[in-house]
Design an enzyme around this catalytic site. Structure first.
Site, short mmCIF file in Angstrom:
data_model
loop_
_atom_site.label_atom_id
_atom_site.label_comp_id
_atom_site.label_asym_id
_atom_site.label_seq_id
_atom_site.Cartn_x
_atom_site.Cartn_y
_atom_site.Cartn_z
N LEU A 3 -7.23 2.74 8.96
CA LEU A 3 -7.85 2.69 7.64
C LEU A 3 -7.14 1.67 6.76
CD1 LEU A 3 -9.69 3.84 5.38
CD2 LEU A 3 -7.91 5.57 4.99
N HIS A 4 -7.91 0.73 6.21
CA HIS A 4 -7.33 -0.27 5.32
C HIS A 4 -8.34 -0.73 4.29
CE1 HIS A 4 -9.31 -2.68 8.46
NE2 HIS A 4 -9.38 -3.67 7.57
N MET A 5 -7.85 -1.25 3.19
CA MET A 5 -8.69 -1.71 2.09
C MET A 5 -8.34 -3.16 1.77
SD MET A 5 -8.80 -0.17 -1.78
CE MET A 5 -7.27 -1.05 -2.23
#
Length: 211
Positions: free
Chosen positions: A124-126
């Site tokens: 999960l990354h933004m």
């Protein structure tokens, strides 16, 4: 003779067991070295790491698609945005707060903050990316449309979907079609014939500063 035969069988069994364990380790190592895990390796790269706290690691994107392009990566082992559940919303909120603080370091630039609907990298990354999109790594229509169409999911939409549905529901076909849309400038109505044409046009929108 019997003792030699037993020893031979034991040795053969041990050899197979060691071989099996070696193969398992090699397979695991091979999986971790796959390109989609590259971001995981970058989390420990001192040249890329920007900051770290109990919940996230922030790195500079190794192949930035703009002058400033950061990745806020969750330390919690969540594969992607579509695996986030209600109990993980506090992680998203923290990631977004960290992202907002990053943008304050570059006051002369506009930023967008969000998630790719179908991320290419695991964990999960933004994305926290400046909207100049001035980078030699911005090369393809997919690159462009992944940030300038609904393929790029804004935090508000993500939170609402997870709150109402329990998780983020993605129509893969629709999202893939977004990547195929025409090359349109994100700041005006200009339609480009190709990526070189678009990148030449984008120079008109780049702010003048000394950062």
């Amino acid at each position: 003779m019997k003792r030699l035969l037993v020893s031979s069988v034991l040795f053969s069994t041990m050899k197979r067991t060691i071989g099996d364990e070696t193969n398992k380790i090699a397979t695991k190592k091979s999986k971790l070295s796959h390109w989609s895990h590259g971001m995981m390796n970058s989390m420990d790269d001192p040249e890329l790491k920007v900051l770290e706290d109990d919940l996230v690691v922030v790195i500079k994107d190794k192949y930035p698609k703009a002058k400033f392009h950061y990745l806020v990566i969750s330390k919690t082992d969540i594969n992607s945005i579509t695996h986030v559940k209600k109990e993980h919303l506090n992680i998203l909120e923290h990631m977004e707060e960290v992202g907002e603080n990053l943008t304050k370091k570059h006051e002369n630039y506009e930023f967008i903050i969000g998630y790719h609907a179908i991320p290419s990298m695991q964990r999960l990354h933004m994305h926290v990316i400046s909207t100049d999109f001035n980078s030699s790594c911005l090369k393809t229509k997919n690159h462009w449309n992944s940030f300038t169409t609904p393929f790029f999911l804004l935090p508000e939409k993500v939170h609402k979907s997870i709150q109402e549905e329990g998780r983020l529901k993605i129509n893969s076909e629709t999202m893939k079609n977004h990547l195929k849309t025409a090359l349109k400038c994100h700041k005006c109505s200009f339609l480009a014939k190709n990526m070189p044409d678009l990148k030449k046009h984008l120079l008109k929108h780049i702010p003048n500063d000394n950062e």
